[in-house]
Design a protein around this motif. Sequence first.
Motif, PDB file in Angstrom:
ATOM      1  N   ASN A 121      51.107  27.593  44.603  1.00 53.79           N
ATOM      2  CA  ASN A 121      50.318  26.812  45.559  1.00 53.79           C
ATOM      3  C   ASN A 121      50.942  26.827  46.945  1.00 53.79           C
ATOM      4  O   ASN A 121      50.541  26.066  47.825  1.00 53.79           O
ATOM      5  CB  ASN A 121      50.192  25.355  45.075  1.00 53.79           C
ATOM      6  CG  ASN A 121      49.384  25.261  43.782  1.00 53.79           C
ATOM      7  OD1 ASN A 121      48.341  25.895  43.649  1.00 53.79           O
ATOM      8  ND2 ASN A 121      49.891  24.468  42.824  1.00 53.79           N
ATOM      9  N   GLY A 126      49.637  34.129  49.438  1.00 54.66           N
ATOM     10  CA  GLY A 126      48.727  35.269  49.590  1.00 54.66           C
ATOM     11  C   GLY A 126      49.425  36.526  50.093  1.00 54.66           C
ATOM     12  O   GLY A 126      48.973  37.652  49.821  1.00 54.66           O
ATOM     13  N   ASP A 166      39.511  36.432  42.359  1.00 55.95           N
ATOM     14  CA  ASP A 166      38.229  35.748  42.165  1.00 55.95           C
ATOM     15  C   ASP A 166      38.391  34.365  41.565  1.00 55.95           C
ATOM     16  O   ASP A 166      37.557  33.488  41.811  1.00 55.95           O
ATOM     17  CB  ASP A 166      37.348  36.617  41.251  1.00 55.95           C
ATOM     18  CG  ASP A 166      35.949  36.059  41.106  1.00 55.95           C
ATOM     19  OD1 ASP A 166      35.255  35.919  42.143  1.00 55.95           O
ATOM     20  OD2 ASP A 166      35.531  35.783  39.957  1.00 55.95           O
ATOM     21  N   GLY A 170      40.987  27.383  45.077  1.00 56.03           N
ATOM     22  CA  GLY A 170      41.116  27.155  46.508  1.00 56.03           C
ATOM     23  C   GLY A 170      41.217  28.417  47.333  1.00 56.03           C
ATOM     24  O   GLY A 170      41.589  28.358  48.517  1.00 56.03           O
ATOM     25  N   GLY A 171      40.899  29.578  46.757  1.00 52.60           N
ATOM     26  CA  GLY A 171      41.009  30.830  47.491  1.00 52.60           C
ATOM     27  C   GLY A 171      39.924  30.961  48.546  1.00 52.60           C
ATOM     28  O   GLY A 171      38.788  30.517  48.353  1.00 52.60           O
ATOM     29  N   ASP A 172      40.272  31.572  49.663  1.00 53.31           N
ATOM     30  CA  ASP A 172      39.304  31.804  50.746  1.00 53.31           C
ATOM     31  C   ASP A 172      38.487  33.058  50.410  1.00 53.31           C
ATOM     32  O   ASP A 172      39.065  34.138  50.194  1.00 53.31           O
ATOM     33  CB  ASP A 172      40.043  31.997  52.066  1.00 53.31           C
ATOM     34  CG  ASP A 172      39.083  32.253  53.210  1.00 53.31           C
ATOM     35  OD1 ASP A 172      38.821  33.447  53.499  1.00 53.31           O
ATOM     36  OD2 ASP A 172      38.595  31.281  53.795  1.00 53.31           O
ATOM     37  N   PRO A 173      37.141  32.979  50.383  1.00 51.07           N
ATOM     38  CA  PRO A 173      36.314  34.142  50.011  1.00 51.07           C
ATOM     39  C   PRO A 173      36.555  35.367  50.903  1.00 51.07           C
ATOM     40  O   PRO A 173      36.627  36.493  50.415  1.00 51.07           O
ATOM     41  CB  PRO A 173      34.885  33.627  50.155  1.00 51.07           C
ATOM     42  CG  PRO A 173      35.003  32.140  49.954  1.00 51.07           C
ATOM     43  CD  PRO A 173      36.321  31.770  50.582  1.00 51.07           C
ATOM     44  N   GLY A 174      36.665  35.140  52.213  1.00 56.75           N
ATOM     45  CA  GLY A 174      36.895  36.256  53.130  1.00 56.75           C
ATOM     46  C   GLY A 174      38.233  36.925  52.866  1.00 56.75           C
ATOM     47  O   GLY A 174      38.352  38.160  52.855  1.00 56.75           O
ATOM     48  N   LEU A 175      39.238  36.098  52.637  1.00 55.22           N
ATOM     49  CA  LEU A 175      40.568  36.630  52.358  1.00 55.22           C
ATOM     50  C   LEU A 175      40.599  37.348  51.010  1.00 55.22           C
ATOM     51  O   LEU A 175      41.240  38.387  50.852  1.00 55.22           O
ATOM     52  CB  LEU A 175      41.586  35.493  52.383  1.00 55.22           C
ATOM     53  CG  LEU A 175      43.058  35.890  52.530  1.00 55.22           C
ATOM     54  CD1 LEU A 175      43.274  36.699  53.802  1.00 55.22           C
ATOM     55  CD2 LEU A 175      43.927  34.634  52.522  1.00 55.22           C
ATOM     56  N   GLN A 176      39.870  36.789  50.046  1.00 49.63           N
ATOM     57  CA  GLN A 176      39.809  37.420  48.730  1.00 49.63           C
ATOM     58  C   GLN A 176      39.150  38.805  48.821  1.00 49.63           C
ATOM     59  O   GLN A 176      39.582  39.760  48.162  1.00 49.63           O
ATOM     60  CB  GLN A 176      39.029  36.524  47.760  1.00 49.63           C
ATOM     61  CG  GLN A 176      39.782  35.257  47.376  1.00 49.63           C
ATOM     62  CD  GLN A 176      38.930  34.292  46.580  1.00 49.63           C
ATOM     63  OE1 GLN A 176      37.712  34.414  46.521  1.00 49.63           O
ATOM     64  NE2 GLN A 176      39.583  33.310  45.962  1.00 49.63           N
TER      65      GLN A 176
END
Length: 400
Positions: A121, A126, A166, A170-176
Amino acid sequence: MSVDEKQSGRFEAGKLSWLLQFPEPIEARYEAAHGRRRVATMRASIVVGLLIYNLYNITSVVLLPDILWSTVAVRVLGVTVIAVLFAVCLDGLSARWRERLALITLTGAALLPIGFYWVSNAAYAGYTVGEFGLMLAYGNMLLCLRFVHALVFTSVHVSVALLAFDTKPGGDPGLQFAFSLQVVSAAIFTLYANYRTERQRCTGYLTALAAWQRSANAESASQRYKTMSRTDSLTGLLNRRALDEELQRWFRGSRRPQEAGLAVIMLDIDHFKPYNDCLGHPAGDRCLGEVAKVLRSISAGHGALCTRFGGEEFVIVVFDIQPGQAQAVADELADGVRALDIPHPARPDGKHCITVSVGVAMTRPGGGSHDADSLLAAADEALYSAKDNGRDRIEFPAIA
């Protein structure tokens, strides 16, 4: 390997699968030739890989502070220990299990950074994604897994990484999406590099193997032609050419025994032309074959050279022999032909079976001053003396 496989292109197409795998016999040959080198390069790659892999214990201080000691323990006490044991045991593994265990060990080591990324966390967790691509580069390009194993390793690594991107809470979609694109790009790049390296390795070996086979075939053909050029086709005995070569070799020798000489025993089948005229050439050929068999058998028992001199004449050369012994060998040869009891219905001398006239010539102990030609001439003269004196007899003149 067949003749059709001599051209490297056809050989390669027929023997290398799309997964760049050899058939078992060729794989065994490859391993015998290159297995030690593979073990050495793999061991060196493991050492380099462990040094770099454990450097990430330092970056974990910044990127994964919340699970720092867990990552250090897993890397040092888990992956490093297993990898070292694997490197130590490489020599005792078969090629198949060596490559399989390399795949299993590397896959486990590569999945750990993905697990660290997913459970951490920390704010900068990342950034550990950079390790994912480096693990792909290490496995596919430095350790250079066999292509089929690289394919499995890359597929598992990318699949687990995409699943982690995926599902990370709490992951950022753009970053993923960016992370996914980076990992997929690294996978394609490194897997293609692995394929090219592996294909070059395999085709290079097949080309070298085909060249070796061409050379072996040429050498084998040359040996066959040489054997044929020294062999009489009807009887299978050595021919006049081989006789001359062996005699010349003996006379050139510098370490011939000084207490013994060389005996040349020349035999001629008595009244062979009437035999052919009466029974025909096929019967004459069979007669020559039967006589040749018994002469070869007796000669072999004395370590002698048995040759067909031409027509119905044979020459037996006995090396390193005393005069009295040469007489005994000549008697044995003549008796052996008589014992065949081959009927001769056209003999003009009243006898009814095949016999031979024999002429014997010998060098002096140590070889004397004579050469091969004079020795053959002396044996021929003795043979004609036997024929002139009634045939079916042995003439043994004075030592040549």
